[in-house]
Design a protein around this motif. Sequence first.
Motif, PDB file in Angstrom:
ATOM      1  N   LYS A 121       0.839  -1.205   0.000  1.00  0.00           N
ATOM      2  CA  LYS A 121       0.000   0.000   0.000  1.00  0.00           C
ATOM      3  C   LYS A 121       0.874   1.257   0.000  1.00  0.00           C
ATOM      4  N   GLY A 122       1.877   1.287   0.866  1.00  0.00           N
ATOM      5  CA  GLY A 122       2.767   2.440   0.955  1.00  0.00           C
ATOM      6  C   GLY A 122       3.566   2.664  -0.318  1.00  0.00           C
ATOM      7  N   THR A 123       3.907   1.596  -0.999  1.00  0.00           N
ATOM      8  CA  THR A 123       4.643   1.714  -2.254  1.00  0.00           C
ATOM      9  C   THR A 123       3.780   2.394  -3.315  1.00  0.00           C
ATOM     10  N   ILE A 124       2.501   2.017  -3.366  1.00  0.00           N
ATOM     11  CA  ILE A 124       1.592   2.662  -4.316  1.00  0.00           C
ATOM     12  C   ILE A 124       1.386   4.129  -3.930  1.00  0.00           C
ATOM     13  N   VAL A 125       1.225   4.381  -2.644  1.00  0.00           N
ATOM     14  CA  VAL A 125       1.079   5.762  -2.173  1.00  0.00           C
ATOM     15  C   VAL A 125       2.286   6.597  -2.616  1.00  0.00           C
ATOM     16  N   ASP A 126       3.477   6.096  -2.347  1.00  0.00           N
ATOM     17  CA  ASP A 126       4.692   6.829  -2.714  1.00  0.00           C
ATOM     18  C   ASP A 126       4.744   7.096  -4.215  1.00  0.00           C
ATOM     19  N   TYR A 127       4.340   6.116  -5.006  1.00  0.00           N
ATOM     20  CA  TYR A 127       4.352   6.272  -6.462  1.00  0.00           C
ATOM     21  C   TYR A 127       3.406   7.387  -6.893  1.00  0.00           C
ATOM     22  N   LEU A 128       2.192   7.381  -6.342  1.00  0.00           N
ATOM     23  CA  LEU A 128       1.207   8.409  -6.704  1.00  0.00           C
ATOM     24  C   LEU A 128       1.645   9.796  -6.240  1.00  0.00           C
ATOM     25  N   VAL A 129       2.253   9.860  -5.081  1.00  0.00           N
ATOM     26  CA  VAL A 129       2.742  11.143  -4.558  1.00  0.00           C
ATOM     27  C   VAL A 129       3.894  11.648  -5.427  1.00  0.00           C
ATOM     28  N   ASP A 130       4.873  10.784  -5.676  1.00  0.00           N
ATOM     29  CA  ASP A 130       6.085  11.192  -6.381  1.00  0.00           C
ATOM     30  C   ASP A 130       5.881  11.447  -7.879  1.00  0.00           C
ATOM     31  N   HIS A 131       5.023  10.643  -8.530  1.00  0.00           N
ATOM     32  CA  HIS A 131       4.884  10.737  -9.981  1.00  0.00           C
ATOM     33  C   HIS A 131       3.647  11.494 -10.448  1.00  0.00           C
ATOM     34  N   TYR A 132       2.661  11.629  -9.574  1.00  0.00           N
ATOM     35  CA  TYR A 132       1.415  12.274  -9.986  1.00  0.00           C
ATOM     36  C   TYR A 132       1.001  13.422  -9.069  1.00  0.00           C
ATOM     37  N   TYR A 180      -0.111  13.415  -6.031  1.00  0.00           N
ATOM     38  CA  TYR A 180      -1.217  13.185  -5.097  1.00  0.00           C
ATOM     39  C   TYR A 180      -0.792  13.579  -3.691  1.00  0.00           C
ATOM     40  N   ARG A 181      -1.738  14.006  -2.906  1.00  0.00           N
ATOM     41  CA  ARG A 181      -1.509  14.330  -1.505  1.00  0.00           C
ATOM     42  C   ARG A 181      -1.894  13.106  -0.682  1.00  0.00           C
ATOM     43  N   HIS A 182      -1.075  12.741   0.285  1.00  0.00           N
ATOM     44  CA  HIS A 182      -1.266  11.520   1.074  1.00  0.00           C
ATOM     45  C   HIS A 182      -1.969  11.836   2.395  1.00  0.00           C
ATOM     46  N   TYR A 183      -3.036  11.095   2.662  1.00  0.00           N
ATOM     47  CA  TYR A 183      -3.760  11.178   3.929  1.00  0.00           C
ATOM     48  C   TYR A 183      -3.755   9.787   4.536  1.00  0.00           C
ATOM     49  N   SER A 184      -3.161   9.651   5.707  1.00  0.00           N
ATOM     50  CA  SER A 184      -2.893   8.349   6.309  1.00  0.00           C
ATOM     51  C   SER A 184      -3.782   8.065   7.511  1.00  0.00           C
ATOM     52  N   VAL A 185      -4.510   6.953   7.441  1.00  0.00           N
ATOM     53  CA  VAL A 185      -5.290   6.505   8.597  1.00  0.00           C
ATOM     54  C   VAL A 185      -4.337   6.213   9.752  1.00  0.00           C
ATOM     55  N   ARG A 186      -3.236   5.557   9.467  1.00  0.00           N
ATOM     56  CA  ARG A 186      -2.257   5.246  10.512  1.00  0.00           C
ATOM     57  C   ARG A 186      -1.751   6.516  11.190  1.00  0.00           C
ATOM     58  N   GLY A 187      -1.419   7.528  10.399  1.00  0.00           N
ATOM     59  CA  GLY A 187      -0.975   8.796  10.962  1.00  0.00           C
ATOM     60  C   GLY A 187      -2.041   9.427  11.840  1.00  0.00           C
ATOM     61  N   TYR A 188      -3.272   9.360  11.399  1.00  0.00           N
ATOM     62  CA  TYR A 188      -4.392   9.889  12.177  1.00  0.00           C
ATOM     63  C   TYR A 188      -4.508   9.146  13.507  1.00  0.00           C
ATOM     64  N   LEU A 189      -4.376   7.812  13.455  1.00  0.00           N
ATOM     65  CA  LEU A 189      -4.484   6.998  14.675  1.00  0.00           C
ATOM     66  C   LEU A 189      -3.298   7.213  15.609  1.00  0.00           C
ATOM     67  N   ILE A 190      -2.123   7.423  15.064  1.00  0.00           N
ATOM     68  CA  ILE A 190      -0.953   7.717  15.900  1.00  0.00           C
ATOM     69  C   ILE A 190      -1.208   8.992  16.696  1.00  0.00           C
ATOM     70  N   GLU A 191      -1.685  10.019  16.026  1.00  0.00           N
ATOM     71  CA  GLU A 191      -1.961  11.285  16.713  1.00  0.00           C
ATOM     72  C   GLU A 191      -3.045  11.112  17.783  1.00  0.00           C
ATOM     73  N   GLU A 192      -4.072  10.343  17.475  1.00  0.00           N
ATOM     74  CA  GLU A 192      -5.150  10.122  18.437  1.00  0.00           C
ATOM     75  C   GLU A 192      -4.652   9.297  19.633  1.00  0.00           C
ATOM     76  N   ALA A 193      -3.839   8.276  19.372  1.00  0.00           N
ATOM     77  CA  ALA A 193      -3.289   7.465  20.469  1.00  0.00           C
ATOM     78  C   ALA A 193      -2.380   8.315  21.360  1.00  0.00           C
ATOM     79  N   LYS A 194      -1.569   9.171  20.760  1.00  0.00           N
ATOM     80  CA  LYS A 194      -0.716  10.080  21.540  1.00  0.00           C
ATOM     81  C   LYS A 194      -1.575  10.998  22.405  1.00  0.00           C
TER      82      LYS A 194
END
Length: 185
Positions: free
Chosen positions: A14-25, A27-41
């Motif tokens: 999943k992250g590899t596809i995200v990186d590809y879309l961000v780097d080549h097209y 796209y802006r990345h919005y991460s559920v994991r990042g959201y959950l990390i902030e909420e857990a903190k």
Amino acid sequence: MKIIGITGTLGAGKGTIVDYLVDHYGYRHYSVRGYLIEEAKRRGMELNRDTFVVVANDLRATHCPSYITDQLYLQAAENGENAIIESVRTPGEVESLRQQEHFLLFAVDADPEIRYERVVGRGSETDHISYETFLENEAREMSSTDPNHQNIGRCMQMADHVFMNNGDFEDLYRQVETVLQEIGA
């Protein structure tokens, strides 16, 4: 604005596809994991996979099954750029995102042994696990009748495009590129 959601099995790419879309097209990345990390903190909880599952399930039960990706979608809409939301994990999230114009869901999978090697190789704080624990985590997240719990298997069935990632980066990039050309991204 185009929105691509991505779902898939643990360590599938999943992250590899995200990186590809961000780097080549761009796209802006919005991460559920990042959201959950902030909420857990914010809640003063330990940062690990089990905590993220508990927090995600709690947020969904408190608000609605699509709460987390709805919040990420609102951030993306405010920004107005093409976006990728990683990682869609409940059918309710898919259904909610499908209500938005120009939404597509990508799914990625690979053989379990290959995915386990990738997970161990990336070495994040949540990836120091045995193969048995890896399989147990995945089994727990693949299906559920509770709309607030993860059901990656059903999300993958709902995908517009599914990528098998048993090869190298270039093979996955070719698959993604073929789909992007088909959809005119």
